[in-house]
Each structure stands twice: as structure tokens, then as C-alpha cells.
Design a protein around this motif. Structure first.
Motif, PDB file in Angstrom:
ATOM      1  N   UNK A  78     -77.769 -63.582  63.604  1.00 54.68           N
ATOM      2  CA  UNK A  78     -79.060 -62.957  63.404  1.00 54.68           C
ATOM      3  C   UNK A  78     -79.946 -63.108  64.641  1.00 54.68           C
ATOM      4  N   UNK A  79     -79.861 -64.245  65.310  1.00 58.17           N
ATOM      5  CA  UNK A  79     -80.672 -64.456  66.506  1.00 58.17           C
ATOM      6  C   UNK A  79     -80.169 -63.634  67.686  1.00 58.17           C
ATOM      7  N   UNK A  80     -78.878 -63.363  67.742  1.00 57.46           N
ATOM      8  CA  UNK A  80     -78.281 -62.660  68.880  1.00 57.46           C
ATOM      9  C   UNK A  80     -78.013 -61.187  68.577  1.00 57.46           C
ATOM     10  N   UNK A  81     -78.807 -60.602  67.690  1.00 65.04           N
ATOM     11  CA  UNK A  81     -78.573 -59.223  67.267  1.00 65.04           C
ATOM     12  C   UNK A  81     -78.692 -58.227  68.411  1.00 65.04           C
ATOM     13  N   UNK A  82     -79.668 -58.415  69.269  1.00 65.49           N
ATOM     14  CA  UNK A  82     -79.887 -57.480  70.365  1.00 65.49           C
ATOM     15  C   UNK A  82     -78.724 -57.535  71.362  1.00 65.49           C
ATOM     16  N   UNK A  83     -78.206 -58.733  71.617  1.00 67.15           N
ATOM     17  CA  UNK A  83     -77.082 -58.883  72.543  1.00 67.15           C
ATOM     18  C   UNK A  83     -75.827 -58.242  71.963  1.00 67.15           C
ATOM     19  N   UNK A  84     -75.560 -58.476  70.684  1.00 67.81           N
ATOM     20  CA  UNK A  84     -74.371 -57.888  70.064  1.00 67.81           C
ATOM     21  C   UNK A  84     -74.496 -56.373  69.945  1.00 67.81           C
ATOM     22  N   UNK A  85     -75.705 -55.867  69.741  1.00 72.74           N
ATOM     23  CA  UNK A  85     -75.915 -54.422  69.753  1.00 72.74           C
ATOM     24  C   UNK A  85     -75.620 -53.830  71.120  1.00 72.74           C
ATOM     25  N   UNK A  86     -76.045 -54.523  72.179  1.00 69.05           N
ATOM     26  CA  UNK A  86     -75.747 -54.055  73.534  1.00 69.05           C
ATOM     27  C   UNK A  86     -74.247 -54.100  73.817  1.00 69.05           C
ATOM     28  N   UNK A  87     -73.568 -55.120  73.291  1.00 70.56           N
ATOM     29  CA  UNK A  87     -72.111 -55.195  73.459  1.00 70.56           C
ATOM     30  C   UNK A  87     -71.437 -54.026  72.755  1.00 70.56           C
ATOM     31  N   UNK A  88     -71.914 -53.673  71.566  1.00 68.32           N
ATOM     32  CA  UNK A  88     -71.350 -52.521  70.862  1.00 68.32           C
ATOM     33  C   UNK A  88     -71.543 -51.239  71.662  1.00 68.32           C
ATOM     34  N   UNK A  89     -72.704 -51.076  72.273  1.00 73.57           N
ATOM     35  CA  UNK A  89     -72.949 -49.875  73.075  1.00 73.57           C
ATOM     36  C   UNK A  89     -72.036 -49.850  74.295  1.00 73.57           C
ATOM     37  N   UNK A  90     -71.840 -50.997  74.934  1.00 77.74           N
ATOM     38  CA  UNK A  90     -70.935 -51.053  76.098  1.00 77.74           C
ATOM     39  C   UNK A  90     -69.500 -50.735  75.672  1.00 77.74           C
ATOM     40  N   UNK A  91     -69.065 -51.259  74.529  1.00 79.50           N
ATOM     41  CA  UNK A  91     -67.721 -50.930  74.035  1.00 79.50           C
ATOM     42  C   UNK A  91     -67.588 -49.431  73.773  1.00 79.50           C
ATOM     43  N   UNK A  92     -68.636 -48.821  73.236  1.00 70.65           N
ATOM     44  CA  UNK A  92     -68.609 -47.381  72.995  1.00 70.65           C
ATOM     45  C   UNK A  92     -68.507 -46.591  74.285  1.00 70.65           C
ATOM     46  N   UNK A  93     -69.259 -46.996  75.300  1.00 71.54           N
ATOM     47  CA  UNK A  93     -69.196 -46.303  76.594  1.00 71.54           C
ATOM     48  C   UNK A  93     -67.833 -46.486  77.242  1.00 71.54           C
ATOM     49  N   UNK A  94     -67.270 -47.682  77.158  1.00 75.14           N
ATOM     50  CA  UNK A  94     -65.937 -47.920  77.746  1.00 75.14           C
ATOM     51  C   UNK A  94     -64.853 -47.131  77.003  1.00 75.14           C
ATOM     52  N   UNK A  95     -64.952 -47.056  75.691  1.00 76.61           N
ATOM     53  CA  UNK A  95     -63.980 -46.281  74.920  1.00 76.61           C
ATOM     54  C   UNK A  95     -64.051 -44.812  75.302  1.00 76.61           C
ATOM     55  N   UNK A  96     -65.256 -44.281  75.437  1.00 73.33           N
ATOM     56  CA  UNK A  96     -65.421 -42.892  75.861  1.00 73.33           C
ATOM     57  C   UNK A  96     -64.871 -42.686  77.275  1.00 73.33           C
ATOM     58  N   UNK A  97     -65.118 -43.647  78.157  1.00 72.78           N
ATOM     59  CA  UNK A  97     -64.625 -43.530  79.537  1.00 72.78           C
ATOM     60  C   UNK A  97     -63.104 -43.535  79.581  1.00 72.78           C
ATOM     61  N   UNK A  98     -62.481 -44.371  78.775  1.00 74.80           N
ATOM     62  CA  UNK A  98     -61.016 -44.366  78.742  1.00 74.80           C
ATOM     63  C   UNK A  98     -60.481 -43.064  78.176  1.00 74.80           C
TER      64      UNK A  98
END
Length: 199
Positions: free
Chosen positions: A44-64
Motif C-alpha cells: 500500500x505504501x509503494x503503490x506509486x512505484x509499483x504502478x510505474x513498474x506496471x507502466x514500464x512493463x507495458x511499454x517494454x512489452x509493446x516495444x518487443x
């Protein structure tokens, strides 16, 4: 006016107890929720960081997925299965949207945003499960036909290594995304955890 009267200090004396009811102190009590475990509090405290990680994973998946479009070598008999399924594109949209909901939820917490974030993370977790199945199936289906039926090309080994490496990286990103989305779809963010601003 002499200097002694200009700089004389003023002392205020307050009585030890004020008996007027409007000045009495109010005892505040706080309730703690022992049902939350350490991992839930940390997430719960690290929600913003994990949200950013999800966005980075989405961008990397699209790039691949874009890289897949440029690795096709003739005489390749068909598109790779993972491209036919479209997973690098719709999977990346799910990852980016669930990450954006988590970041928005951390910034301004409302009851409707909590529900929307949980639903989006659940959909993202189900998309991750479908992605893992599609990636395994695509790896089994396409591993012998990456360069087509003819192995005479000089770049066939490089393309094969690139193709399998991309599939492995997509599998890692999808698995991590599954765990992040699953955590937030199950535990989510409760009103007492996220300090609801306007419920």
C-alpha cells in the motif's frame, strides 16, 4: 523613557487547570487494524512505484512487439504466433492502464477509484495469465520455424536467439505483472489504508 523599562520582560502565568469546558482537551483515540500483515502495508505504501513498474512493463512489452515486426526473415511461412494473437499490443495496454490507475489512486483516493483500480488490476492479472499461456504456446509452436523451412540463411541463428530471448523477456515481464496485478486485485487499497479524501 529609560532603558530599564523598555526591555523589561513580561511573564505570563497560566493556571494549572482550566475549568472552562471549551478549553478542555479532547482525548483522541486511534484504532489499529491488526488484520493487515506486513506485505499488505508495504504494498500500500509503494503503490506509486509499483504502478510505474506496471507502466514500464507495458511499454517494454509493446516495444518487443514492435521488434517482432522487424525480425521476420524470408522465407518465413507465417507470422509468429505471438504476433497473430496480438498479445504484445493488447497486453501492454492492460499493463499501462492498471499502472495508471494505481498512480491515480495514490494521488487521490475515492471509493469509485478504488473499485476501478481493483477491477483493472483483476483484468490485467487475467490478461497476464492469458499472455503466459500464449507465450508458452507460441514458443512451442514457432521454435522450429523461426527462420522458415529453409535454414540456409546466414542470419538464422541470430534471429533465433533474438526471437527466443524476446519471448523469454516477455514471459518474465508477464509473470511479474501477474503478481503485481494479483496483489492489488486481491488486497487492493482499503479506505483506511489509502486515506480516502472524498468518499
Amino acid at each position: 523613557m529609560d532603558s530599564n523599562t523598555a526591555h523589561s520582560p513580561v511573564f505570563l502565568i497560566f493556571p494549572p487547570e482550566i475549568t472552562a469546558p471549551e478549553y478542555q482537551s479532547i482525548d483522541l483515540t486511534a484504532t489499529t487494524f491488526e488484520s493487515q500483515n506486513f506485505l499488505q502495508k508495504l504494498v500500500t505504501k509503494k503503490m506509486k512505484i509499483l504502478g510505474a513498474i506496471q507502466i514500464v512493463f507495458g511499454i517494454m512489452t509493446f516495444s518487443f512487439g514492435i521488434v517482432f515486426l522487424f525480425t521476420l526473415v524470408k522465407p518465413y511461412p507465417r507470422f509468429p504466433f505471438i504476433l497473430v494473437s496480438g498479445y504484445p499490443f493488447w497486453g501492454s495496454v492492460l499493463f499501462i492502464m492498471s499502472g495508471a490507475f494505481l498512480i491515480a489512486l495514490k494521488r487521490k483516493t475515492t471509493e469509485s477509484l478504488i473499485r476501478a483500480s481493483r477491477v483493472m488490476n483483476f483484468v490485467s492479472a487475467m490478461g497476464s495469465v492469458a499472455g503466459i499461456i500464449l507465450l508458452v504456446f507460441g514458443l512451442l509452436l514457432d521454435r522450429d520455424y523461426i527462420c522458415g523451412y529453409s535454414r540456409e540463411g546466414t542470419r538464422c541463428d541470430e534471429i533465433t536467439v533474438l526471437f527466443i530471448g524476446i519471448l523469454i523477456m516477455l514471459m518474465i515481464f508477464t509473470t511479474l505483472e501477474f503478481f503485481i496485478s494479483l496483489i492489488f486485485s486481491i488486497w487492493g487499497c482499503h479506505l483506511e489504508d489509502c486515506e480516502c479524501v472524498t468518499c
